[in-house]
Design a protein around this motif. Structure first.
Motif, PDB file in Angstrom:
ATOM      1  N   SER A 214       0.815  -1.218   0.000  1.00  0.00           N
ATOM      2  CA  SER A 214       0.000   0.000   0.000  1.00  0.00           C
ATOM      3  C   SER A 214       0.850   1.270   0.000  1.00  0.00           C
ATOM      4  CB  SER A 214      -0.920   0.010   1.220  1.00  0.00           C
ATOM      5  OG  SER A 214      -0.164   0.076   2.414  1.00  0.00           O
ATOM      6  N   TYR A 215       2.176   1.135   0.038  1.00  0.00           N
ATOM      7  CA  TYR A 215       3.046   2.306   0.073  1.00  0.00           C
ATOM      8  C   TYR A 215       3.181   2.920  -1.321  1.00  0.00           C
ATOM      9  CZ  TYR A 215       4.625   0.539   4.625  1.00  0.00           C
ATOM     10  OH  TYR A 215       4.682   0.094   5.914  1.00  0.00           O
ATOM     11  N   ILE A 216       3.233   4.250  -1.376  1.00  0.00           N
ATOM     12  CA  ILE A 216       3.475   4.972  -2.618  1.00  0.00           C
ATOM     13  C   ILE A 216       4.711   5.836  -2.423  1.00  0.00           C
ATOM     14  CG2 ILE A 216       2.591   6.700  -4.233  1.00  0.00           C
ATOM     15  CD1 ILE A 216      -0.217   5.828  -3.468  1.00  0.00           C
ATOM     16  N   THR A 217       5.763   5.593  -3.205  1.00  0.00           N
ATOM     17  CA  THR A 217       6.981   6.402  -3.100  1.00  0.00           C
ATOM     18  C   THR A 217       7.067   7.442  -4.205  1.00  0.00           C
ATOM     19  OG1 THR A 217       8.197   4.750  -4.378  1.00  0.00           O
ATOM     20  CG2 THR A 217       8.261   4.555  -1.974  1.00  0.00           C
ATOM     21  N   ARG A 218       6.410   7.183  -5.321  1.00  0.00           N
ATOM     22  CA  ARG A 218       6.389   8.159  -6.416  1.00  0.00           C
ATOM     23  C   ARG A 218       4.981   8.218  -7.002  1.00  0.00           C
ATOM     24  NH1 ARG A 218      11.078   8.578 -10.828  1.00  0.00           N
ATOM     25  NH2 ARG A 218      12.011   9.497  -8.963  1.00  0.00           N
ATOM     26  N   LEU A 219       4.430   9.431  -7.011  1.00  0.00           N
ATOM     27  CA  LEU A 219       3.077   9.645  -7.504  1.00  0.00           C
ATOM     28  C   LEU A 219       3.140  10.440  -8.805  1.00  0.00           C
ATOM     29  CD1 LEU A 219      -0.014   9.455  -6.914  1.00  0.00           C
ATOM     30  CD2 LEU A 219       0.193  11.677  -5.791  1.00  0.00           C
ATOM     31  N   TYR A 249       6.234  13.981 -11.806  1.00  0.00           N
ATOM     32  CA  TYR A 249       5.997  13.141 -10.626  1.00  0.00           C
ATOM     33  C   TYR A 249       6.348  13.888  -9.347  1.00  0.00           C
ATOM     34  CZ  TYR A 249      11.075  12.529 -10.927  1.00  0.00           C
ATOM     35  OH  TYR A 249      12.431  12.760 -10.995  1.00  0.00           O
ATOM     36  N   ILE A 250       5.835  13.330  -8.244  1.00  0.00           N
ATOM     37  CA  ILE A 250       6.157  13.823  -6.891  1.00  0.00           C
ATOM     38  C   ILE A 250       6.691  12.631  -6.104  1.00  0.00           C
ATOM     39  CG2 ILE A 250       5.262  14.865  -4.774  1.00  0.00           C
ATOM     40  CD1 ILE A 250       2.966  16.001  -6.443  1.00  0.00           C
ATOM     41  N   ASP A 251       7.861  12.807  -5.482  1.00  0.00           N
ATOM     42  CA  ASP A 251       8.449  11.742  -4.660  1.00  0.00           C
ATOM     43  C   ASP A 251       8.129  11.926  -3.192  1.00  0.00           C
ATOM     44  OD1 ASP A 251       9.596  10.280  -6.660  1.00  0.00           O
ATOM     45  OD2 ASP A 251      11.563  11.221  -6.536  1.00  0.00           O
ATOM     46  N   ASP A 252       7.912  10.799  -2.512  1.00  0.00           N
ATOM     47  CA  ASP A 252       7.792  10.787  -1.044  1.00  0.00           C
ATOM     48  C   ASP A 252       9.174  10.426  -0.521  1.00  0.00           C
ATOM     49  OD1 ASP A 252       7.349  10.403   1.605  1.00  0.00           O
ATOM     50  OD2 ASP A 252       5.555   9.189   1.362  1.00  0.00           O
TER      51      ASP A 252
END
Length: 253
Positions: A214-219, A249-252
């Protein structure tokens, strides 16, 4: 000491007490959820052949606290045999609140309700659609705050949660009395105590799990398709490059 009783067709069968035992049993309770009880039973137990999905009733009584920890029905069960040749039946039960999933509400236009009025309407519809043993009465409701809302064709359980609890707060409480079952909407169940929780003393075990799926590192946000000069959709989409330094993109971090 816990006492577990089974009821089928008005006949009661003890399946766990000082003399007869289940292999295991676990009660799971929560806030604004339908409590569950799962257990494993062997053929030498009198209740083994009296378990019927949706028909058999189960209760778990705590003799020390003098109260029921669980009251409900068998949801599903299954037989199996292990490598030692031991035949067992695994059973999962849900509390009587599960009856509220057996009915669906009629459509009603948006209007003002008090929580008591809305709960009364929902339970009246539920009671008209189900057997007498599944009927509920309106209990105590902690607030008279107005709710402006309509009713969709959802289960009674979904409606109580979405139309009342999510709007005014509170917690659903099942109360079984001699004259029937009551649904209370209370501000908070239980009491607050200053008790230290210590592993191996008053905490039996602790487990921490995580779900990396369920983790998102790049959206990568994508919008509508961009049209060509003729007004037809292309496969290129609106993105965030123009406001994000050229990156789509946006990185976490």
């Amino acid at each position: 000491m816990y006492v577990v009783d089974l009821k089928l067709n008005k006949h009661n069968y003890p399946i766990h007490n000082e003399k007869i035992k289940l292999i295991n049993g676990t009660v799971k309770q929560g806030i604004n959820v339908i409590d569950s009880f799962s257990f494993t039973i062997t053929p030498n137990n009198i209740g083994f052949n009296n378990i019927r999905d949706f028909k058999t009733l189960i209760s778990v009584y705590n003799e020390k606290r003098k109260r029921y920890e669980f009251q409900g029905r068998v949801l599903y069960s299954g037989d199996s045999m292990n490598s030692d040749g031991l035949i067992i039946k695994s059973v999962v039960c849900e509390s009587f609140l599960g009856y509220l999933q057996d009915s669906r509400q009629d459509y009603v236009y948006e209007r003002n309700w008090t929580p008591t009025e809305l709960l009364t309407t929902l339970l009246n519809v539920h009671n008209s659609l189900t057997e007498e043993e599944k009927h509920f009465k309106v209990g105590n409701v902690f607030t008279n705050e107005n709710i402006y809302i309509g009713i969709q064709r959802e289960s009674t359980w979904e409606c109580i949660n979405k139309k009342i609890i999510e709007k005014v707060g509170g917690e659903i409480q099942l109360r079984v009395e001699d004259d029937g079952m009551y649904i209370d909407i209370v501000k908070e169940r239980g009491v607050t105590r200053a008790t230290t929780i210590e592993l191996s003393k008053n905490m039996k075990a602790i487990t921490k799990d995580s779900d990396p799926s369920s983790y998102i590192t790049r959206l990568i946000p994508l919008g509508a398709k961009i049209k060509d000069e003729n007004g037809n959709d292309t496969e290129e989409r609106i993105d965030i490059k123009s406001v994000n330094g050229g990156k789509n993109y946006i990185d976490d971090e």
